[in-house]
Design a protein around this motif. Structure first.
Motif, mmCIF file in Angstrom:
data_model
loop_
_atom_site.group_PDB
_atom_site.id
_atom_site.type_symbol
_atom_site.label_atom_id
_atom_site.label_comp_id
_atom_site.label_asym_id
_atom_site.label_seq_id
_atom_site.Cartn_x
_atom_site.Cartn_y
_atom_site.Cartn_z
ATOM 1 N N PHE A 126 0.844 -1.190 0.000
ATOM 2 C CA PHE A 126 0.000 0.000 0.000
ATOM 3 C C PHE A 126 0.884 1.246 0.000
ATOM 4 N N THR A 127 0.375 2.290 -0.661
ATOM 5 C CA THR A 127 1.090 3.562 -0.693
ATOM 6 C C THR A 127 0.107 4.692 -0.460
ATOM 7 N N VAL A 128 0.453 5.568 0.470
ATOM 8 C CA VAL A 128 -0.377 6.729 0.730
ATOM 9 C C VAL A 128 0.261 7.934 0.048
ATOM 10 N N SER A 129 -0.581 8.781 -0.542
ATOM 11 C CA SER A 129 -0.078 9.965 -1.224
ATOM 12 C C SER A 129 -1.098 11.081 -1.097
ATOM 13 N N ARG A 130 -0.700 12.263 -1.508
ATOM 14 C CA ARG A 130 -1.565 13.426 -1.326
ATOM 15 C C ARG A 130 -1.472 14.334 -2.549
ATOM 16 N N ASP A 131 -2.600 14.858 -2.971
ATOM 17 C CA ASP A 131 -2.666 15.885 -4.007
ATOM 18 C C ASP A 131 -3.127 17.167 -3.316
ATOM 19 N N ARG A 132 -2.178 18.044 -3.042
ATOM 20 C CA ARG A 132 -2.502 19.248 -2.255
ATOM 21 C C ARG A 132 -3.432 20.179 -3.017
ATOM 22 N N ALA A 133 -3.273 20.244 -4.305
ATOM 23 C CA ALA A 133 -4.114 21.153 -5.093
ATOM 24 C C ALA A 133 -5.578 20.747 -5.038
ATOM 25 N N LYS A 134 -5.829 19.452 -4.861
ATOM 26 C CA LYS A 134 -7.204 18.950 -4.838
ATOM 27 C C LYS A 134 -7.677 18.607 -3.438
ATOM 28 N N ASN A 135 -6.852 18.895 -2.436
ATOM 29 C CA ASN A 135 -7.226 18.562 -1.046
ATOM 30 C C ASN A 135 -7.661 17.103 -0.935
ATOM 31 N N THR A 136 -6.893 16.244 -1.531
ATOM 32 C CA THR A 136 -7.260 14.823 -1.581
ATOM 33 C C THR A 136 -6.056 13.958 -1.212
ATOM 34 N N VAL A 137 -6.314 12.925 -0.458
ATOM 35 C CA VAL A 137 -5.300 11.915 -0.174
ATOM 36 C C VAL A 137 -5.756 10.594 -0.780
ATOM 37 N N PHE A 138 -4.782 9.770 -1.084
ATOM 38 C CA PHE A 138 -5.061 8.509 -1.758
ATOM 39 C C PHE A 138 -4.415 7.357 -0.995
ATOM 40 N N LEU A 139 -5.009 6.206 -1.145
ATOM 41 C CA LEU A 139 -4.391 4.982 -0.661
ATOM 42 C C LEU A 139 -4.391 4.001 -1.827
ATOM 43 N N GLN A 140 -3.237 3.802 -2.396
ATOM 44 C CA GLN A 140 -3.076 2.836 -3.476
ATOM 45 C C GLN A 140 -2.825 1.479 -2.845
ATOM 46 N N MET A 141 -3.679 0.527 -3.148
ATOM 47 C CA MET A 141 -3.592 -0.798 -2.547
ATOM 48 C C MET A 141 -3.316 -1.813 -3.640
ATOM 49 N N ASN A 142 -2.168 -2.428 -3.597
ATOM 50 C CA ASN A 142 -1.757 -3.441 -4.568
ATOM 51 C C ASN A 142 -1.626 -4.794 -3.888
ATOM 52 N N SER A 143 -1.599 -5.822 -4.698
ATOM 53 C CA SER A 143 -1.432 -7.188 -4.196
ATOM 54 C C SER A 143 -2.399 -7.469 -3.057
ATOM 55 N N LEU A 144 -3.636 -7.127 -3.272
ATOM 56 C CA LEU A 144 -4.635 -7.260 -2.214
ATOM 57 C C LEU A 144 -4.854 -8.715 -1.825
ATOM 58 N N LYS A 145 -5.131 -8.898 -0.550
ATOM 59 C CA LYS A 145 -5.366 -10.223 0.017
ATOM 60 C C LYS A 145 -6.754 -10.263 0.632
ATOM 61 N N PRO A 146 -7.331 -11.456 0.752
ATOM 62 C CA PRO A 146 -8.658 -11.550 1.380
ATOM 63 C C PRO A 146 -8.685 -10.928 2.781
ATOM 64 N N GLU A 147 -7.601 -11.024 3.507
ATOM 65 C CA GLU A 147 -7.566 -10.447 4.854
ATOM 66 C C GLU A 147 -7.544 -8.918 4.858
ATOM 67 N N ASP A 148 -7.419 -8.306 3.695
ATOM 68 C CA ASP A 148 -7.525 -6.844 3.599
ATOM 69 C C ASP A 148 -8.981 -6.393 3.558
ATOM 70 N N THR A 149 -9.895 -7.330 3.451
ATOM 71 C CA THR A 149 -11.319 -6.989 3.398
ATOM 72 C C THR A 149 -11.736 -6.247 4.654
ATOM 73 N N ALA A 150 -12.319 -5.066 4.458
ATOM 74 C CA ALA A 150 -12.718 -4.218 5.587
ATOM 75 C C ALA A 150 -13.374 -2.957 5.044
ATOM 76 N N VAL A 151 -13.959 -2.205 5.951
ATOM 77 C CA VAL A 151 -14.342 -0.834 5.643
ATOM 78 C C VAL A 151 -13.128 0.038 5.933
ATOM 79 N N TYR A 152 -12.772 0.863 4.975
ATOM 80 C CA TYR A 152 -11.611 1.739 5.118
ATOM 81 C C TYR A 152 -12.085 3.170 5.358
ATOM 82 N N TYR A 153 -11.500 3.779 6.374
ATOM 83 C CA TYR A 153 -11.860 5.130 6.765
ATOM 84 C C TYR A 153 -10.670 6.065 6.609
ATOM 85 N N CYS A 154 -10.958 7.239 6.157
ATOM 86 C CA CYS A 154 -9.975 8.320 6.123
ATOM 87 C C CYS A 154 -10.180 9.173 7.372
#
Length: 123
Positions: free
Chosen positions: A68-96
């Motif tokens: 996983f990689t977290v990043s931010r776009d300051r111009a858009k006031n947005t943060v991202f969470l790029q999730m790769n190689s996902l596993k079944p145990e990653d299943t969840a509700v994700y909150y910012c």
């Protein structure tokens, strides 16, 4: 007051990728530390990744580091969470979440929360 809105969740097969977005309503967001938390059914909310904002630096839960990689776009006031190689145990509700000062792994330290977005990883 800062409002956070997540998007990007969904159903994906194991090994796949998703990118979550968290859009903030205020320009002050750029000065806040942000974090992503996950909450699986019947479990407590857990820290996933965080970004210190203007202070710089990121940190990750051990089980997602390198995937996983977290990043931010300051111009858009947005943060991202790029999730790769996902596993079944990653299943969840994700909150910012966002707070002043630096990232904390304790969800009780955060003042601002989004509504959550569901990520389901099938095997």
């Amino acid at each position: 007051q800062v409002q956070l809105v997540e998007s990007g969740g969904g159903l994906v097969q194991a090994g796949g990728s998703l990118r979550l977005s968290c859009a903030a309503s205020s320009d002050t967001f750029s000065n806040l530390a942000t974090a992503w938390f996950s909450q699986a059914p019947g479990k407590e909310r857990e820290f996933v990744a965080g970004d210190n904002g203007s202070g710089g630096g990121t940190n990750y839960r051990d089980s997602v580091r390198g995937r996983f990689t977290v990043s931010r776009d300051r111009a858009k006031n947005t943060v991202f969470l790029q999730m790769n190689s996902l596993k079944p145990e990653d299943t969840a509700v994700y909150y910012c979440a966002a707070r002043r000062w630096t990232v904390s792994t304790n969800p009780n330290d955060y003042r601002y929360w989004g509504q959550g977005t569901l990520v389901t990883v099938s095997s």
